[in-house]
Design an enzyme around this catalytic site. Structure first.
Site, mmCIF file in Angstrom:
data_model
loop_
_atom_site.group_PDB
_atom_site.id
_atom_site.type_symbol
_atom_site.label_atom_id
_atom_site.label_comp_id
_atom_site.label_asym_id
_atom_site.label_seq_id
_atom_site.Cartn_x
_atom_site.Cartn_y
_atom_site.Cartn_z
ATOM 1 N N SER A 34 0.514 -1.341 -0.025
ATOM 2 C CA SER A 34 0.143 -0.049 -0.141
ATOM 3 C C SER A 34 0.833 1.141 -0.313
ATOM 4 C CB SER A 34 -0.203 -0.694 1.280
ATOM 5 O OG SER A 34 -1.843 1.128 1.863
ATOM 6 N N TYR A 89 -1.980 -1.137 10.258
ATOM 7 C CA TYR A 89 -1.935 -1.016 8.938
ATOM 8 C C TYR A 89 -0.311 -1.089 8.187
ATOM 9 C CZ TYR A 89 -4.091 -1.064 3.727
ATOM 10 O OH TYR A 89 -4.171 -1.605 2.361
HETATM 11 N N1 LIG Z 1 -8.697 -0.022 -1.561
HETATM 12 C C1 LIG Z 1 -7.287 0.694 -1.405
HETATM 13 O O1 LIG Z 1 -7.613 2.340 -1.912
HETATM 14 C C2 LIG Z 1 -6.536 -0.320 -0.997
HETATM 15 C C3 LIG Z 1 -5.362 0.875 -1.113
HETATM 16 C C4 LIG Z 1 -3.973 0.010 -1.085
HETATM 17 C C5 LIG Z 1 -4.036 -1.387 -0.788
HETATM 18 N N2 LIG Z 1 -4.388 -1.865 -0.652
HETATM 19 C C6 LIG Z 1 -4.603 -3.362 -0.443
HETATM 20 O O2 LIG Z 1 -5.139 -4.031 -1.175
HETATM 21 C C7 LIG Z 1 -5.681 -5.174 -0.596
HETATM 22 C C8 LIG Z 1 -6.808 -5.454 -1.552
HETATM 23 O O3 LIG Z 1 -7.983 -5.198 -1.254
HETATM 24 P P1 LIG Z 1 -9.379 -4.216 -2.100
HETATM 25 O O4 LIG Z 1 -9.869 -2.768 -1.843
HETATM 26 O O5 LIG Z 1 -9.462 -5.380 -3.314
HETATM 27 O O6 LIG Z 1 -10.465 -4.959 -1.310
HETATM 28 P P2 LIG Z 1 -11.267 -5.676 -0.682
HETATM 29 O O7 LIG Z 1 -12.316 -5.893 0.361
HETATM 30 O O8 LIG Z 1 -12.111 -5.207 -1.784
HETATM 31 O O9 LIG Z 1 -10.719 -7.436 -1.067
HETATM 32 C C9 LIG Z 1 -9.859 -8.028 -0.041
HETATM 33 C C10 LIG Z 1 -10.354 -9.673 -0.098
HETATM 34 O O10 LIG Z 1 -9.464 -10.017 0.314
HETATM 35 C C11 LIG Z 1 -10.235 -11.110 1.520
HETATM 36 N N3 LIG Z 1 -9.729 -11.843 2.708
HETATM 37 C C12 LIG Z 1 -9.872 -10.517 3.596
HETATM 38 N N4 LIG Z 1 -9.590 -11.346 4.885
HETATM 39 C C13 LIG Z 1 -8.906 -13.062 4.512
HETATM 40 C C14 LIG Z 1 -8.481 -13.275 4.787
HETATM 41 N N5 LIG Z 1 -8.258 -13.359 6.217
HETATM 42 N N6 LIG Z 1 -8.689 -14.855 3.899
HETATM 43 C C15 LIG Z 1 -8.357 -14.563 2.567
HETATM 44 N N7 LIG Z 1 -9.290 -13.950 2.156
HETATM 45 C C16 LIG Z 1 -9.032 -12.976 2.781
HETATM 46 C C17 LIG Z 1 -12.004 -10.333 1.256
HETATM 47 O O11 LIG Z 1 -12.459 -11.671 1.410
HETATM 48 C C18 LIG Z 1 -12.079 -9.657 0.248
HETATM 49 O O12 LIG Z 1 -12.687 -10.666 -1.041
HETATM 50 C C19 LIG Z 1 -5.318 -5.437 0.234
HETATM 51 O O13 LIG Z 1 -4.259 -6.199 0.422
HETATM 52 C C20 LIG Z 1 -5.271 -4.017 0.785
HETATM 53 O O14 LIG Z 1 -4.819 -4.039 1.879
HETATM 54 C C21 LIG Z 1 -5.952 -1.427 -0.809
#
Ligand SMILES: NC(=O)c1ccc[n+]([C@@H]2O[C@H](COP(=O)([O-])OP(=O)(O)OC[C@H]3O[C@@H](n4cnc5c(N)ncnc54)[C@H](O)[C@@H]3O)[C@@H](O)[C@H]2O)c1
Length: 231
Positions: free
Chosen positions: A146, A159
């Site tokens: 991130s 985080y």
């Molecule tokens: N959305 C943002 O702005 C953003 C920014 C920076 C980093 N990220 C990172 O991107 C990645 C994806 O996030 P996203 O935004 O697509 O979120 P999201 O919530 O849409 O998807 C995350 C997925 O991870 C799954 N998950 C959560 N805990 C889990 C576990 N214990 N075991 C297995 N699966 C699990 C959830 O069920 C979900 O389907 C994450 O690592 C997040 O930290 C997101």
């Protein structure tokens, strides 16, 4: 690695049921990757696999599990390696988000986010990268950290602990795995408009303030998960 390099590659994606993981699965499947999909959410994982198969893509394996559970990840890896051999591409995308001030965060908040966001990818690396090395065909590891893995932001101590950690692992593995022909990509998204925005666990932050801040951030800066934008 470029999208056109996915054709015929066996590719594991964690967090494939939603957001960035879902968009990545759909994109890699369209490019001809053979997909191995996992997520906590069984029903949504089924929907993603159905969407891939609808356009003629290949899902060789899917399994709902909690990546923080080492035994479950190891069992999945044994099953995949037994039935399909070692993988070519491994993508750690699953994650959760918890925001809070240090006086309000409780031990279980720290523990859970470390278990999911840091130990989860470590479990996947432990179980899938040694067989990739042993196969001797090279490959690629992708870890989604991130912007909060690059610099500090208010409320992000827990985080950022996980996302800085994943960045550290990735930077070291980039050196260690090079001699095996395995590339390592670290992805540090800023704002991406995914369900994560709604599932952020706010601990001790005024809910209205936090909600307004995150919504402002998303509206002004966020990309769609399927959008390819490099800054
Ligand atoms: N959305 C943002 O702005 C953003 C920014 C920076 C980093 N990220 C990172 O991107 C990645 C994806 O996030 P996203 O935004 O697509 O979120 P999201 O919530 O849409 O998807 C995350 C997925 O991870 C799954 N998950 C959560 N805990 C889990 C576990 N214990 N075991 C297995 N699966 C699990 C959830 O069920 C979900 O389907 C994450 O690592 C997040 O930290 C997101």
């Amino acid at each position: 690695m470029a999208l056109d390099e996915f054709k015929g590659r066996r590719c594991l994606i964690t967090g494939a049921a939603s957001g960035i993981g879902c968009a990545t699965a759909l994109a890699a499947g369209r490019e001809g990757a053979t997909l191995f999909l996992t997520d906590l959410d069984d029903a949504k994982l089924d929907d993603v696999a159905a969407s891939v198969r609808d356009y003629g893509g290949s899902v060789a394996y899917m399994r709902a599990l909690d990546i923080s559970a080492y035994e479950a990840v190891r069992a999945m890896a044994e099953e995949i390696h037994h039935d399909h051999g070692s993988l070519d591409v491994v993508m750690n995308i699953a994650g959760i988000s918890t925001w809070g001030t240090v006086d309000k965060l409780e031990h279980h908040h720290w523990q859970r986010i470390v278990d999911v966001n840091l130990m989860g990818p470590i479990h996947v690396i432990e179980c899938f990268i040694p067989p990739m090395i042993a196969a001797g065909r090279g490959g690629h590891l992708v870890n989604v950290s991130s912007a909060a893995g690059l610099f500090g932001l208010p409320w992000h101590a827990a985080y950022s602990a996980t996302k800085f950690g994943l960045r550290g692992i990735s930077e070291v593995l980039r050196f260690d795995l090079r001699r095996h022909g395995i590339g390592v990509s670290l992805v540090c998204p800023g704002g991406v408009d995914t369900p994560l925005v709604d599932t952020v666990e706010n601990v001790g932050i005024d809910r209205d303030v936090a909600a307004q801040e995150s919504l402002r951030f998303v509206r002004e800066l966020a990309a769609a998960p399927s959008e390819r934008r490099v800054r």
